[in-house]
Design a protein around this motif. Structure first.
Motif, PDB file in Angstrom:
ATOM      1  N   LEU A 290      30.711 -54.024  34.550  1.00  0.00           N
ATOM      2  CA  LEU A 290      31.739 -54.145  35.592  1.00  0.00           C
ATOM      3  C   LEU A 290      32.000 -55.609  35.918  1.00  0.00           C
ATOM      4  O   LEU A 290      33.144 -56.015  36.139  1.00  0.00           O
ATOM      5  N   ARG A 293      34.090 -57.007  33.100  1.00  0.00           N
ATOM      6  CA  ARG A 293      35.481 -56.578  33.206  1.00  0.00           C
ATOM      7  C   ARG A 293      36.195 -57.356  34.307  1.00  0.00           C
ATOM      8  O   ARG A 293      37.358 -57.730  34.169  1.00  0.00           O
ATOM      9  N   HIS A 294      35.468 -57.608  35.401  1.00  0.00           N
ATOM     10  CA  HIS A 294      36.039 -58.390  36.509  1.00  0.00           C
ATOM     11  C   HIS A 294      36.409 -59.796  36.051  1.00  0.00           C
ATOM     12  O   HIS A 294      37.388 -60.380  36.520  1.00  0.00           O
ATOM     13  N   PRO A 309      29.104 -57.965  45.406  1.00  0.00           N
ATOM     14  CA  PRO A 309      30.542 -57.720  45.267  1.00  0.00           C
ATOM     15  C   PRO A 309      30.861 -56.272  45.619  1.00  0.00           C
ATOM     16  O   PRO A 309      30.125 -55.361  45.230  1.00  0.00           O
ATOM     17  N   CYS A 310      31.959 -56.067  46.348  1.00  0.00           N
ATOM     18  CA  CYS A 310      32.277 -54.716  46.818  1.00  0.00           C
ATOM     19  C   CYS A 310      32.452 -53.735  45.662  1.00  0.00           C
ATOM     20  O   CYS A 310      32.066 -52.566  45.769  1.00  0.00           O
ATOM     21  N   PHE A 311      33.005 -54.209  44.526  1.00  0.00           N
ATOM     22  CA  PHE A 311      33.250 -53.298  43.415  1.00  0.00           C
ATOM     23  C   PHE A 311      31.969 -52.928  42.661  1.00  0.00           C
ATOM     24  O   PHE A 311      31.983 -52.094  41.756  1.00  0.00           O
ATOM     25  N   LEU A 312      30.845 -53.556  43.070  1.00  0.00           N
ATOM     26  CA  LEU A 312      29.586 -53.345  42.356  1.00  0.00           C
ATOM     27  C   LEU A 312      28.605 -52.480  43.146  1.00  0.00           C
ATOM     28  O   LEU A 312      27.609 -52.017  42.588  1.00  0.00           O
ATOM     29  N   GLU A 313      28.881 -52.268  44.434  1.00  0.00           N
ATOM     30  CA  GLU A 313      27.907 -51.624  45.312  1.00  0.00           C
ATOM     31  C   GLU A 313      27.494 -50.239  44.811  1.00  0.00           C
ATOM     32  O   GLU A 313      26.309 -49.925  44.717  1.00  0.00           O
ATOM     33  N   GLN A 314      28.468 -49.375  44.504  1.00  0.00           N
ATOM     34  CA  GLN A 314      28.146 -48.010  44.102  1.00  0.00           C
ATOM     35  C   GLN A 314      27.385 -47.977  42.781  1.00  0.00           C
ATOM     36  O   GLN A 314      26.414 -47.226  42.619  1.00  0.00           O
TER      37      GLN A 314
END
Length: 326
Positions: A290, A293-294, A309-314
């Motif tokens: 991820l 990709r970012h 990073p918010c897109f990595l939390e889950q």
């Protein structure tokens, strides 16, 4: 690519505001090498004479400039008379001369977090680039280079910043050609402790037509540099390239396209206390993917230290759960 460490990077600054501080520094409109300099200076990992004495590289930590005090980051960038003369010429510090900054982090924290209403973000950018110029000329002098006058150093630093920002504006013009997407590669680096907690992460875009093995080798290089900057000495470096891991473990010869880089990586790994290379399948490396990709959607480099990073939390939560279930 991922590094797992048994140590965490601590901070004596308020953790609730540390993320905002780092975002402010990394959002500066200045070359990456200057933002990276500021980050290293704040982490106190620059090779000042104080740090070199601690590492037993030097026996004397006295400032070469004034001969009056130990060369710490606080002295070099604030209390030394050369630094005072430069800041006086810059007019950046107006009512702050009574402040006593023990380190570069103290100084930057003050202007970004404490006196934030008095400082424009553009002034913070100027402060950092001038400090970088002071550090660069200090190193030039130690290598028998020419010592610049305070006026020349200040003027050169600000002109360099102006020229860079002008180029950024010009490159942001939609009429400018855009590099084809197929020429880009993204690299994602993740550093976690033994419990899976995030220590640091970064995304970097490589603007070159690299194959899979070449891109992964560059990722390993970036990971080792990132670990060094975070002062991490013991870790396991994980990659989803079995071929590269076999090469780094000396189980097979390197492909000719990455042979020189692999030899450099092995030599670099010896500068740490303990580095283990480990293969992890693609399914076990989703957070790093991820981040990679970012990287394709950013200008150059994004770094997160002690924040997620918010897109990595889950993905991180799922990865930690899966790790402990296994």
């Amino acid at each position: 690519m991922e590094l797992r460490s048994d140590t965490r990077v601590g901070s004596e600054y308020d953790g609730s505001h540390l993320g905002r501080f780092w975002r402010s520094i990394w959002s500066c409109n200045s070359p990456h090498k200057i933002r990276h300099f500021a980050w290293r200076a704040c982490r106190d990992v620059l090779p000042t004479k104080e740090n070199l004495v601690k590492r037993k590289v030097l026996s004397d930590s006295c400032c070469d400039e004034c001969k009056l005090a130990e060369e710490t980051s606080g002295h070099l960038f604030w209390s030394c008379q050369r630094a005072r003369d430069i800041w006086s010429l810059s007019s950046l510090f107006q009512e702050s001369w009574v402040q006593l900054f023990g380190s570069f982090m103290d100084m930057l924290w003050y202007v970004v977090m404490v006196a934030q209403w008095e400082w424009e973000h553009s002034d913070v950018e100027k402060l950092i680039v001038v400090a970088w110029a002071l550090w660069s000329n200090r190193n030039e002098c130690r290598n028998r280079g020419v010592k610049k006058s305070c006026q020349a150093l200040l003027q050169g630093a600000l002109e360099y910043l102006d020229a860079y920002q002008a180029c950024v504006v010009e490159l942001g013009n939609p009429k400018q050609p855009v590099e084809p997407e197929h020429r880009l590669a993204g690299v994602g680096i993740l550093i976690r402790d033994a419990e899976g907690h995030l220590i640091g992460a970064c995304s970097k875009k490589l603007e070159a037509p690299l194959g899979a093995i070449e891109a992964e080798a560059k990722a390993v290089e970036l990971g080792l540099l990132f670990a060094r900057d975070l002062s991490i000495q013991d870790f396991t470096l994980e990659s989803d390239s079995l071929m590269l891991i076999n090469v780094l473990q000396d189980l097979s010869p390197p492909p000719s396209s990455v042979a020189a880089l692999v030899y450099s990586l092995v030599a670099m790994s010896h500068s740490f206390r303990c580095v283990d290379f480990s293969y992890v399948g693609c399914n076990g490396n989703r957070p790093a993917h991820l981040l990679a990709r970012h990287a394709l959607g950013i200008a150059e480099l994004s770094v997160w230290v002690e924040e997620t990073p918010c897109f990595l939390e889950q993905a991180l939560k799922q990865d930690v759960v899966a790790t402990f279930i296994d």
